[in-house]
Structures are given as C-alpha cells and as structure tokens.
Design a protein around this motif. Structure first.
Motif, PDB file in Angstrom:
ATOM      1  N   VAL A 132      52.336 -38.123   7.774  1.00  0.00           N
ATOM      2  CA  VAL A 132      51.880 -39.464   8.176  1.00  0.00           C
ATOM      3  C   VAL A 132      53.064 -40.312   8.629  1.00  0.00           C
ATOM      4  O   VAL A 132      53.005 -41.019   9.654  1.00  0.00           O
ATOM      5  CB  VAL A 132      51.118 -40.124   7.012  1.00  0.00           C
ATOM      6  CG1 VAL A 132      50.835 -41.596   7.325  1.00  0.00           C
ATOM      7  CG2 VAL A 132      49.811 -39.389   6.737  1.00  0.00           C
ATOM      8  N   VAL A 133      54.174 -40.259   7.877  1.00  0.00           N
ATOM      9  CA  VAL A 133      55.346 -41.073   8.224  1.00  0.00           C
ATOM     10  C   VAL A 133      56.002 -40.577   9.504  1.00  0.00           C
ATOM     11  O   VAL A 133      56.379 -41.354  10.386  1.00  0.00           O
ATOM     12  CB  VAL A 133      56.345 -41.062   7.048  1.00  0.00           C
ATOM     13  CG1 VAL A 133      57.652 -41.748   7.450  1.00  0.00           C
ATOM     14  CG2 VAL A 133      55.739 -41.749   5.829  1.00  0.00           C
ATOM     15  N   ALA A 134      56.128 -39.245   9.613  1.00  0.00           N
ATOM     16  CA  ALA A 134      56.846 -38.699  10.754  1.00  0.00           C
ATOM     17  C   ALA A 134      56.070 -38.898  12.048  1.00  0.00           C
ATOM     18  O   ALA A 134      56.655 -39.226  13.091  1.00  0.00           O
ATOM     19  CB  ALA A 134      57.120 -37.219  10.515  1.00  0.00           C
ATOM     20  N   ARG A 135      54.753 -38.720  12.012  1.00  0.00           N
ATOM     21  CA  ARG A 135      53.970 -38.810  13.253  1.00  0.00           C
ATOM     22  C   ARG A 135      53.335 -40.181  13.458  1.00  0.00           C
ATOM     23  O   ARG A 135      52.734 -40.431  14.509  1.00  0.00           O
ATOM     24  CB  ARG A 135      52.886 -37.737  13.257  1.00  0.00           C
ATOM     25  CG  ARG A 135      53.479 -36.333  13.208  1.00  0.00           C
ATOM     26  CD  ARG A 135      52.444 -35.305  13.539  1.00  0.00           C
ATOM     27  NE  ARG A 135      52.993 -33.952  13.499  1.00  0.00           N
ATOM     28  CZ  ARG A 135      52.331 -32.857  13.851  1.00  0.00           C
ATOM     29  NH1 ARG A 135      51.053 -32.979  14.248  1.00  0.00           N
ATOM     30  NH2 ARG A 135      52.900 -31.686  13.791  1.00  0.00           N
ATOM     31  N   ASN A 136      53.392 -41.013  12.446  1.00  0.00           N
ATOM     32  CA  ASN A 136      52.941 -42.396  12.596  1.00  0.00           C
ATOM     33  C   ASN A 136      51.485 -42.486  13.058  1.00  0.00           C
ATOM     34  O   ASN A 136      51.139 -43.234  13.969  1.00  0.00           O
ATOM     35  CB  ASN A 136      53.851 -43.143  13.571  1.00  0.00           C
ATOM     36  CG  ASN A 136      53.674 -44.650  13.440  1.00  0.00           C
ATOM     37  OD1 ASN A 136      53.346 -45.163  12.362  1.00  0.00           O
ATOM     38  ND2 ASN A 136      53.875 -45.364  14.535  1.00  0.00           N
ATOM     39  N   ARG A 137      50.621 -41.709  12.415  1.00  0.00           N
ATOM     40  CA  ARG A 137      49.195 -41.738  12.764  1.00  0.00           C
ATOM     41  C   ARG A 137      48.377 -41.253  11.560  1.00  0.00           C
ATOM     42  O   ARG A 137      48.935 -40.793  10.553  1.00  0.00           O
ATOM     43  CB  ARG A 137      48.896 -40.857  13.975  1.00  0.00           C
ATOM     44  CG  ARG A 137      49.418 -39.441  13.833  1.00  0.00           C
ATOM     45  CD  ARG A 137      49.023 -38.587  15.016  1.00  0.00           C
ATOM     46  NE  ARG A 137      47.588 -38.428  15.078  1.00  0.00           N
ATOM     47  CZ  ARG A 137      46.966 -37.643  15.956  1.00  0.00           C
ATOM     48  NH1 ARG A 137      47.699 -36.987  16.860  1.00  0.00           N
ATOM     49  NH2 ARG A 137      45.665 -37.532  15.958  1.00  0.00           N
ATOM     50  N   LEU A 138      47.077 -41.370  11.672  1.00  0.00           N
ATOM     51  CA  LEU A 138      46.178 -41.007  10.569  1.00  0.00           C
ATOM     52  C   LEU A 138      46.071 -39.487  10.478  1.00  0.00           C
ATOM     53  O   LEU A 138      45.890 -38.803  11.488  1.00  0.00           O
ATOM     54  CB  LEU A 138      44.808 -41.618  10.772  1.00  0.00           C
ATOM     55  CG  LEU A 138      43.768 -41.421   9.642  1.00  0.00           C
ATOM     56  CD1 LEU A 138      42.886 -42.667   9.529  1.00  0.00           C
ATOM     57  CD2 LEU A 138      42.909 -40.203   9.900  1.00  0.00           C
TER      58      LEU A 138
END
Length: 514
Positions: A132-138
């Motif tokens: 979640v943090v690395a790809r910045n999406r749900l």
C-alpha cells in the motif's frame, strides 16, 4: 488284436489371475462401468460448479467490502485537517469499522506507526502495508489467522482534493466466516448431489444390462441346446444392431450344422447298412467255402506238395475271412443299437474257466479266481470279452499270462454273492496281464480303435483288428469299462470293470432276463 493304455498326461503352468467374483459377470461389469462414469462425471461437474460459485461468491464479497470501504474512507477524510491528530485518526478508525456489520476491526497508521485501532488488527500483514505504501493505492488480501479467513483492505489517505499521500493509511479487517459457511454448504450440496446420480447410474446400468444380456442369455441357452443335439434350434431376430447380426450368424451356423450333420448321419447309416448287408451276404458263400476248405485240408496229405500247401493256406485264409465277417456283423449291430443282452446269474470264476477250457488255454494261463463271486450279465458277451483279452495277451505278450478276479466295492466277494443278495453297489474287476514288453506308447491312445494293429507294418495277421473294439463295446453294453496300462515291472495289464447288475449305456439295447 492289439493292446493299449489309458492316455495320461499332465502339466503345470502359471495360473491366470482371476477377477473378483463380483466383477466376473457382464452385468456386474456394466454396473461398475456406469457407476465409474457417472461418478466421474458428477464429481467433475460438481467440482467445476463449486469452483465457479466459490470464486463468484468471494469476488462479490470482496467488491462489496472494497467499494464500501473506499467510499467510507473518502467521505470521512474529505474535511479532515492534515496532518490529522490522534483524535482525528481515532474517529476515522471508529467511523470506518461500524459501517460494516461483519467488520471486526479497523486501524489507522501514520508514518508507519500505529495511531489508532479497533477490535482486531492482527491479520494486517507487513507485506500488505508495504504494498500500500510503495504503490500508493488501495489493495486487499485474503488472510487466514488461527484457522479463520479474513479479508484485509488497505488504502492510503490523500490530502484533501490533492493526490499527494498524507502519510496516513487506513486498514479494514473483515472476517469471511459467513462465506466459509456458505462454502461448506456448497460442498455438502455437491456431495449430496453425487449420491442420487450414482443411484440413477445403477438403475440405468441394470436396465442397459438387461437389454444387452437378454439376447446373450438366449444365445447361451440356444448354444447349449445345439450342443445337446437339438440341431433345429433357432433364435428370433429383432433389431438391426450387432447383437441382431450375431443372432443371424448363429442361425445361419445352426442351419449349416444341421444340414452337414444330417448328411453325415445319412452317410453313416448307409455305410453301416452296407457293411451289415455285405457281411450278411458273405456268410452263406463263406460257409460253403469253409466247408470245402476243410474237406481239402483233410485230403491235403494225399495231394502233391504244392497242392497240399495251397489247401492248408486256403483253409487258413478262409477261416480268417469268416472271423472278419463275423466281427463286422457284430460291430454293425453295436453301431445300429441292435445289440441285446440276455442276462443270467453266473459265477464269474466258472465263466472264465469255461472260456479258457473251450479254447484250449487252460494250461497256458495262471488263474487267481476267488470262488462264489456271482453277478448278473450276458454269459456269451462276457465270453467274447475274456476270449479277446486273453487271446491278445497270449499272442502279443509273453508268459506268464495271469487272470485275476477281485470284488470291487463294500463287502468284497461276500457282498456280490447271490443275485438277490443284499446291497446293490459294487461290482467285479478282472485283470488280464502278461510279462511281455508292454504296449508301444504310440499305440496306447488307439489300442481300442477299430482295425488297430500293434505293428502298423504288420498288414497280415491272425487278428482282424476288431477284437478289442468288440470287447470294449460288450463291456460298455453291460455298463462297465475296459482300461489298459503298462506295468512297472514289464508287460501290459487289461482291467475289466463290470457292475453287479448290467446297466446299459449308449443306445438302449433290448435286455432279456432268464
């Protein structure tokens, strides 16, 4: 006349593995095949349906939870001040979880540290947080913790209407207990659905087997009747499948067999009649010729040397021809089923001695005959049996020739004494043995054949080759048998077995009682 033996043989081989008794029949095999096919089909269909329903059920749950979670997070963070304080994060966590009746907990993180949490955030894995943090999406993930399946959804929180991450992540943990129960119910339904399919498979297999096996059973019964001599057996042809073609082939084969057998029987009857007629017609002229030959032999001493030899040779050959004709007539009576028994209660030992005395063999044969053994049989035919066997041993064996009598069955000789004595079982066994070289093993299987000779190269001999055949037919006519074997110490032994009371075998002869 010749001798023979019981053809014996044996061998050992590897036993062919046999199928279990419950799958040997065609009906059982059809039922097993139907059950296997139906079970495999039902299990395959149930597996495919289960997989599709399972995937659809989870996918529907996942999309419902994810969409509601996304909408709830967006609504709660729309007016949130950034960066949020601890109280705001607690309100966010509390506001997300109650909107899902099945949710067990929600958590909010800020800068990778836990800020606030609900009831249970244990299923949130580090791998999901990193994604979640690395790809910045749900993202969402199915996790099993302590045997309980969970759906974990995580999303980053954006700053107001901007798309930059705020450093805050929100996670929702939802148990899938209901879906797990639905999955178990689906498995049970699939399993319960297989059982009726198998039952129907057994029913259909039995119906199919009945349709297939009925003509097979009819063929089996017809073949048995055909084998027992009912050559007019035919089957009704119905349908046009392979079994119908098989029935047509069977009927055609039965017609051909009946025709051939009828022709062979006709030819056999004609041949027997011809032999009987020829033998009968030869009897009168041969009797006259034999009388003249006897007269010539009586006068042979007064004739010249060549004429003397010719007279003696003519008498010898005419005698052989007369015996051959008599043997042929006897054989023809057996073949025509016209041989009769004239039964009398006789002493077996006395009958054997009378046979030897009549032919001048008394001093040439050793006897072992217990007295008082009486049975009911035809004296004339018994005399023929003994004359052929003893004469065969004297002509082709070597001395000493022994005739041995013993009672066979419970009670021994006492059991057989008296035609009206107690007991109806048992019989007599008569052995005629010599001390010669025995019988050539190549001759043994054919020793009782008609016109069989001990030496195939010996075309001319005193015997006609019918004596042992006639002896065996006479024994069979009494319900007995004759067997032959080579003794371990040398020589051959013929064994005659006769019942206490004559019981005709083969064609039913006329039986007369004295």
């Amino acid at each position: 006349m010749t001798r023979g033996d019981r053809a014996g043989g044996g061998g050992s081989g590897r036993r062919t593995p046999r199928l279990p008794i419950w799958v040997r029949g065609l009906r059982a095999r059809l039922v097993v095949v139907f059950i296997l096919l139906a079970g495999l089909s039902a299990l395959t269909a149930a597996g495919l349906i289960y997989r599709q329903a399972h995937d659809l059920m989870l996918r529907r749950t996942e999309w419902s939870v994810v969409n509601e979670f996304r909408l709830r997070v967006a609504t709660l963070t729309e007016n949130m001040q950034h960066p949020p304080d601890r109280a705001a994060l607690q309100r966010l966590a509390n506001g997300v979880a109650p909107s899902f009746l099945q949710a067990t907990g929600a958590a909010a993180y800020r800068d990778s540290g836990l800020i606030a949490s609900g009831d249970d955030t244990g299923p949130i894995t580090p791998a999901l947080r990193r994604t979640v943090v690395a790809r910045n999406r749900l993202f969402y993930q199915r996790v099993i913790t302590s045997g309980t399946p969970y759906l974990v959804v995580g999303t980053p929180v954006m700053l107001g209407k901007r798309t930059e991450p705020s450093g805050v992540e929100v996670y929702l943990v939802t148990p899938l207990s209901k879906e797990e129960g639905d999955e178990e119910a689906l498995v049970a339904a699939a399993r319960n659905g297989v059982i009726p399919v198998l039952v129907l498979a057994v029913v259909f297999a039995l119906v199919a087997a009945r349709g297939v096996l009925r003509p097979v059973r009819d063929l089996d019964r017809a073949a048995r009747r055909l084998g027992s001599g009912e050559l007019d057996t035919r089957l009704k042809v119905s349908g046009g499948d392979e079994l119908a073609r098989l029935v047509k082939t069977f009927n055609a084969t039965a017609v051909a067999l009946e025709t051939n057998v009828s022709e062979l029987r006709g030819m056999e009857i004609k041949a027997r009649r011809f032999a009987a007629d020829v033998s009968h017609e030869l009897r009168t002229p041969l009797a006259s010729i034999l009388a003249m030959a006897d007269m010539f032999e009586e006068e042979a001493g007064r004739l010249e040397s060549d004429l003397e030899k010719a007279a003696r040779l003519m008498n010898l050959e005419v005698g052989r021809l007369v015996r051959l004709v008599e043997d042929l007539m006897e054989i023809s009576r057996f073949d025509a089923g016209a041989a009769t028994l004239i039964l009398d209660d006789i002493d077996v030992a006395d009958a054997i001695r009378a046979c030897l005395r009549t032919r001048g063999w008394t001093g040439r044969v050793e006897l072992d005959l217990p007295p008082g053994v009486r049975i009911r049989m035809d004296p004339r035919r018994f005399d023929v049996i003994m004359a052929n066997l003893v004469g065969n041993a004297l002509d082709h064996g070597a001395p000493p020739v022994t005739v041995r009598l013993r009672a066979d069955g419970p009670g021994g000789a006492e059991h057989l004494r008296g035609a009206d004595g107690p007991g109806g079982a048992g019989g007599v066994v008569i052995e005629v043995q010599d001390a010669g070289d025995g019988v050539d093993p190549r001759i043994l299987p054919h020793v009782f054949d008609r016109f069989s000779k001990a030496d195939a190269a010996r075309v001319r001999s005193d015997g006609s080759g019918l004596g042992l055949a006639i002896a065996r037919e006479n024994a069979r006519l009494h319900g007995g048998s004759i067997e032959v074997a080579n003794r371990a110490g040398g020589g051959a032994v013929f064994t005659v077995s006769l019942p206490r009371r004559a019981e005709a075998t083969g064609p039913s002869p006329a039986v007369e009682e004295r």
